[in-house]
Motif scaffolding. Structure first.
Motif, PDB file in Angstrom:
ATOM      1  N   GLU A  26     -35.265  -6.985 -45.938  1.00 27.22           N
ATOM      2  CA  GLU A  26     -34.892  -5.788 -45.184  1.00 27.22           C
ATOM      3  C   GLU A  26     -33.380  -5.594 -45.136  1.00 27.22           C
ATOM      4  O   GLU A  26     -32.901  -4.472 -44.972  1.00 27.22           O
ATOM      5  N   ASP A  30     -31.619  -0.236 -50.841  1.00 21.53           N
ATOM      6  CA  ASP A  30     -32.738   0.267 -51.640  1.00 21.53           C
ATOM      7  C   ASP A  30     -32.539   0.045 -53.135  1.00 21.53           C
ATOM      8  O   ASP A  30     -33.496  -0.209 -53.861  1.00 21.53           O
ATOM      9  N   ALA A  39     -40.405  -1.492 -53.254  1.00 21.55           N
ATOM     10  CA  ALA A  39     -39.873  -0.452 -52.377  1.00 21.55           C
ATOM     11  C   ALA A  39     -39.809  -1.009 -50.964  1.00 21.55           C
ATOM     12  O   ALA A  39     -40.484  -1.983 -50.626  1.00 21.55           O
ATOM     13  N   ARG A  40     -39.000  -0.406 -50.142  1.00 25.28           N
ATOM     14  CA  ARG A  40     -38.851  -0.872 -48.765  1.00 25.28           C
ATOM     15  C   ARG A  40     -40.196  -0.914 -48.042  1.00 25.28           C
ATOM     16  O   ARG A  40     -40.474  -1.825 -47.262  1.00 25.28           O
ATOM     17  N   SER A  41     -41.063   0.032 -48.332  1.00 18.91           N
ATOM     18  CA  SER A  41     -42.377   0.082 -47.679  1.00 18.91           C
ATOM     19  C   SER A  41     -43.316  -1.029 -48.157  1.00 18.91           C
ATOM     20  O   SER A  41     -44.359  -1.248 -47.561  1.00 18.91           O
ATOM     21  N   GLN A  42     -42.940  -1.724 -49.205  1.00 22.08           N
ATOM     22  CA  GLN A  42     -43.784  -2.777 -49.774  1.00 22.08           C
ATOM     23  C   GLN A  42     -43.322  -4.186 -49.396  1.00 22.08           C
ATOM     24  O   GLN A  42     -43.893  -5.170 -49.868  1.00 22.08           O
ATOM     25  N   TRP A  44     -43.546  -6.179 -46.661  1.00 29.05           N
ATOM     26  CA  TRP A  44     -44.510  -7.100 -46.063  1.00 29.05           C
ATOM     27  C   TRP A  44     -45.636  -7.459 -47.022  1.00 29.05           C
ATOM     28  O   TRP A  44     -46.050  -8.613 -47.094  1.00 29.05           O
ATOM     29  N   SER A  45     -46.119  -6.490 -47.789  1.00 24.16           N
ATOM     30  CA  SER A  45     -47.183  -6.826 -48.734  1.00 24.16           C
ATOM     31  C   SER A  45     -46.663  -7.711 -49.855  1.00 24.16           C
ATOM     32  O   SER A  45     -47.381  -8.591 -50.341  1.00 24.16           O
TER      33      SER A  45
END
Length: 51
Positions: A26, A30, A39-42, A44-45
């Motif tokens: 985090e 980017d 991507a930032r949204s990925q 945790w996965s």
């Protein structure tokens, strides 16, 4: 009983490692995340699937 304590400690260490990895990712911008393929949204996965 010692087994439960050992399991709890392992679980704690795993959660701590996840949080540390998430903080490190985090903190990246980017562009750098894109360079490593996430991507930032990925974040945790990506951490959960890294095992």
């Amino acid at each position: 009983m010692p087994s439960r304590l050992a399991d709890a400690f392992r679980s704690y260490r795993a959660r701590r490692a996840y949080r540390e990895a998430a903080r490190a990712l985090e903190a990246m911008d980017d562009h750098l995340l894109k360079d490593i393929g996430i991507a930032r949204s990925q974040i945790w996965s990506a951490i959960k699937n890294s095992r």
